[in-house]
Design a protein around this motif. Sequence first.
Motif, mmCIF file in Angstrom:
data_model
loop_
_atom_site.group_PDB
_atom_site.id
_atom_site.type_symbol
_atom_site.label_atom_id
_atom_site.label_comp_id
_atom_site.label_asym_id
_atom_site.label_seq_id
_atom_site.Cartn_x
_atom_site.Cartn_y
_atom_site.Cartn_z
ATOM 1 N N HIS A 242 -41.652 -26.399 -0.980
ATOM 2 C CA HIS A 242 -40.629 -25.806 -0.337
ATOM 3 C C HIS A 242 -39.726 -25.014 -1.574
ATOM 4 C CE1 HIS A 242 -36.418 -25.214 1.606
ATOM 5 N NE2 HIS A 242 -37.403 -24.649 2.295
ATOM 6 N N ILE A 243 -39.585 -25.979 -2.500
ATOM 7 C CA ILE A 243 -38.627 -25.395 -3.844
ATOM 8 C C ILE A 243 -39.460 -24.245 -4.483
ATOM 9 C CG2 ILE A 243 -37.527 -25.988 -6.071
ATOM 10 C CD1 ILE A 243 -37.029 -28.786 -4.959
ATOM 11 N N VAL A 244 -40.854 -24.505 -4.697
ATOM 12 C CA VAL A 244 -41.454 -23.412 -5.390
ATOM 13 C C VAL A 244 -41.625 -22.315 -4.444
ATOM 14 C CG1 VAL A 244 -43.989 -22.595 -5.991
ATOM 15 C CG2 VAL A 244 -42.815 -25.082 -6.781
ATOM 16 N N ALA A 245 -41.827 -22.366 -3.109
ATOM 17 C CA ALA A 245 -42.057 -21.345 -2.212
ATOM 18 C C ALA A 245 -40.609 -20.413 -2.374
ATOM 19 C CB ALA A 245 -42.087 -21.505 -0.853
ATOM 20 N N ASN A 246 -39.326 -21.225 -2.200
ATOM 21 C CA ASN A 246 -37.960 -20.491 -2.385
ATOM 22 C C ASN A 246 -37.852 -19.628 -3.465
ATOM 23 O OD1 ASN A 246 -36.017 -20.878 -0.077
ATOM 24 N ND2 ASN A 246 -37.384 -22.557 0.059
ATOM 25 N N PHE A 247 -38.428 -20.519 -4.764
ATOM 26 C CA PHE A 247 -38.285 -19.737 -6.058
ATOM 27 C C PHE A 247 -39.128 -18.504 -6.216
ATOM 28 C CE2 PHE A 247 -39.799 -19.245 -10.327
ATOM 29 C CZ PHE A 247 -38.537 -18.966 -11.086
ATOM 30 N N MET A 248 -40.137 -18.353 -5.632
ATOM 31 C CA MET A 248 -41.009 -17.198 -5.784
ATOM 32 C C MET A 248 -40.333 -16.266 -4.927
ATOM 33 S SD MET A 248 -43.347 -17.969 -7.790
ATOM 34 C CE MET A 248 -44.375 -16.772 -7.720
ATOM 35 N N ARG A 249 -39.994 -16.620 -3.619
ATOM 36 C CA ARG A 249 -39.254 -15.394 -2.666
ATOM 37 C C ARG A 249 -38.032 -14.789 -3.539
ATOM 38 N NH1 ARG A 249 -34.219 -15.695 1.086
ATOM 39 N NH2 ARG A 249 -34.700 -13.776 2.276
ATOM 40 N N ILE A 250 -37.112 -15.848 -4.151
ATOM 41 C CA ILE A 250 -36.021 -15.178 -4.852
ATOM 42 C C ILE A 250 -36.486 -14.614 -5.933
ATOM 43 C CG2 ILE A 250 -34.146 -16.095 -6.327
ATOM 44 C CD1 ILE A 250 -33.457 -18.227 -4.341
ATOM 45 N N TRP A 251 -37.624 -14.697 -6.782
ATOM 46 C CA TRP A 251 -38.056 -14.117 -7.747
ATOM 47 C C TRP A 251 -38.357 -12.546 -7.338
ATOM 48 C CZ3 TRP A 251 -42.876 -15.436 -11.266
ATOM 49 C CH2 TRP A 251 -42.978 -14.707 -12.547
ATOM 50 N N SER A 252 -39.019 -12.497 -6.172
ATOM 51 C CA SER A 252 -39.397 -11.289 -5.638
ATOM 52 C C SER A 252 -38.423 -10.435 -5.059
ATOM 53 C CB SER A 252 -40.264 -11.586 -4.193
ATOM 54 O OG SER A 252 -39.498 -12.063 -3.098
ATOM 55 N N ILE A 253 -37.155 -11.063 -4.740
ATOM 56 C CA ILE A 253 -36.083 -10.238 -4.480
ATOM 57 C C ILE A 253 -35.289 -9.704 -5.758
ATOM 58 C CG2 ILE A 253 -33.493 -10.307 -3.656
ATOM 59 C CD1 ILE A 253 -34.515 -12.728 -1.629
ATOM 60 N N TYR A 254 -35.396 -10.271 -6.769
ATOM 61 C CA TYR A 254 -34.925 -9.815 -8.124
ATOM 62 C C TYR A 254 -35.747 -8.632 -8.557
ATOM 63 C CZ TYR A 254 -30.945 -13.197 -8.750
ATOM 64 O OH TYR A 254 -29.660 -13.749 -8.540
ATOM 65 N N SER A 255 -37.220 -8.901 -8.266
ATOM 66 C CA SER A 255 -37.877 -7.927 -8.766
ATOM 67 C C SER A 255 -37.818 -6.617 -7.796
ATOM 68 C CB SER A 255 -39.312 -8.253 -8.761
ATOM 69 O OG SER A 255 -39.903 -8.555 -7.440
ATOM 70 N N MET A 256 -37.443 -6.906 -6.499
ATOM 71 C CA MET A 256 -37.302 -5.661 -5.701
ATOM 72 C C MET A 256 -35.894 -5.083 -6.168
ATOM 73 S SD MET A 256 -36.500 -5.946 -1.508
ATOM 74 C CE MET A 256 -37.440 -7.341 -1.330
ATOM 75 N N TYR A 257 -34.795 -5.829 -6.385
ATOM 76 C CA TYR A 257 -33.630 -5.127 -6.757
ATOM 77 C C TYR A 257 -33.658 -4.332 -8.061
ATOM 78 C CZ TYR A 257 -28.777 -4.909 -8.332
ATOM 79 O OH TYR A 257 -27.713 -4.541 -8.758
ATOM 80 N N ARG A 258 -34.518 -5.059 -9.101
ATOM 81 C CA ARG A 258 -34.571 -4.089 -10.213
ATOM 82 C C ARG A 258 -35.349 -2.919 -9.959
ATOM 83 N NH1 ARG A 258 -35.207 -5.919 -16.091
ATOM 84 N NH2 ARG A 258 -33.487 -7.217 -15.111
ATOM 85 N N TYR A 259 -36.271 -3.025 -8.907
ATOM 86 C CA TYR A 259 -37.106 -1.565 -8.618
ATOM 87 C C TYR A 259 -36.162 -0.709 -7.915
ATOM 88 C CZ TYR A 259 -40.306 1.426 -6.405
ATOM 89 O OH TYR A 259 -41.039 2.497 -5.864
ATOM 90 N N PHE A 260 -35.206 -1.167 -7.033
ATOM 91 C CA PHE A 260 -34.359 -0.110 -6.635
ATOM 92 C C PHE A 260 -33.373 0.599 -7.564
ATOM 93 C CE2 PHE A 260 -34.699 -2.961 -2.333
ATOM 94 C CZ PHE A 260 -35.800 -2.023 -1.958
ATOM 95 N N VAL A 261 -32.834 -0.376 -8.458
ATOM 96 C CA VAL A 261 -31.851 0.168 -9.396
ATOM 97 C C VAL A 261 -32.695 1.238 -10.320
ATOM 98 C CG1 VAL A 261 -30.455 -0.419 -11.229
ATOM 99 C CG2 VAL A 261 -30.462 -1.981 -9.444
#
Length: 359
Positions: free
Chosen positions: A27-46
């Motif tokens: 569960h922790i690893v899955a949440n970490f990968m999901r949050i990583w994808s959010i930060y990469s998405m935000y970087r892409y938007f910016v």
Amino acid sequence: MMSPNRVSEDRGNPPHHFRQTPLQIIHIVANFMRIWSIYSMYRYFVQTGASVVLFLFACLAPASILFLILQKPWKGRPLSNTQVVPSIINGGITALYLVLWGKGLKSCGPARAILAEYSGAVLGVLSAVLYGRRAHLWKKIGGLVAMLASLYLLSEGWATATYSPFSWEDRDSSESQNEPVLGLKLMLIPIIAGILSALRRVIARRVSIKNQLKRRLHALTIASATCFMFPIAMWDVIIGSSSESDNSKKLPFSAWAFFSTILFGNIVIFYADSIAEERLHMVFSSPRHLAAAGACIIIMENVYKMDFSLAGFTICCLILGFGIYEATSLERNRKDSIRNSDSSIREFDDPIQMSALPT
């Protein structure tokens, strides 16, 4: 005196918390990968200024196809109209949640957008007002006040090194991305998205709490959300193409942001949260879930060199966690009493008999 057979059984069976350790790690690893994808998405938007709605639709469409292939809702026991219709309506709520959350991510940043998702715990206060006992009402109101205070401090920039009163770092660092003070007006967008996210989870539990049936209905919900999101994305394409007709430029494509959002932001996190809820008895809007997400946010904020204050962020998380704990106290007590009762196991077959659920 304990028999030898009992001693051998105790030695052969590991303690309950040891059996849960691998599930907690997953569960922790899955949440970490999901949050990583959010930060990469935000970087892409910016970096590109790409359309939030179009990007989320492009990620949601293949995710819905994968869910349909994995769950095959058309096979097995036929689904009734009382299950299909709420799932389709839930798809509309999911589409609206994704649009608002994506807008909040682009305007507020990943840390605030992720923490604002936990604002859905306010539904626990609403359930106490409508169905709860008056003895627990003040605890839930106190939890609501704590959550609002935490979100207000986040909107005032307490989690950033630039505006945090607890930051003793060099605020003129060239590597940091200075974020403006948002105020509650802009913070309302991810807060409303968090409440909608909690509402869709409550509806999914109300329709069916059987694990396999819940996953089949979730595939229908995501497919419905894709259909609801399609006209919004097309309208965004029309407006975007007309506004960029003068200076047409091709936006770069980020494969990691795209595929990680599909895999970890939609598919893996659903199964991980389902396992956490079924085996670990840990729902999304809970202090334990917030603690895991907070640790992952701290890592990502430092990896992406964001404008981040550890002390201010920790204080906001502690206040938010306390608010969630108090706001969900009644549902947690009910869940514990149901779990300890042997006679309640058979009652799970009937969703009408189900008590108020946490968000």
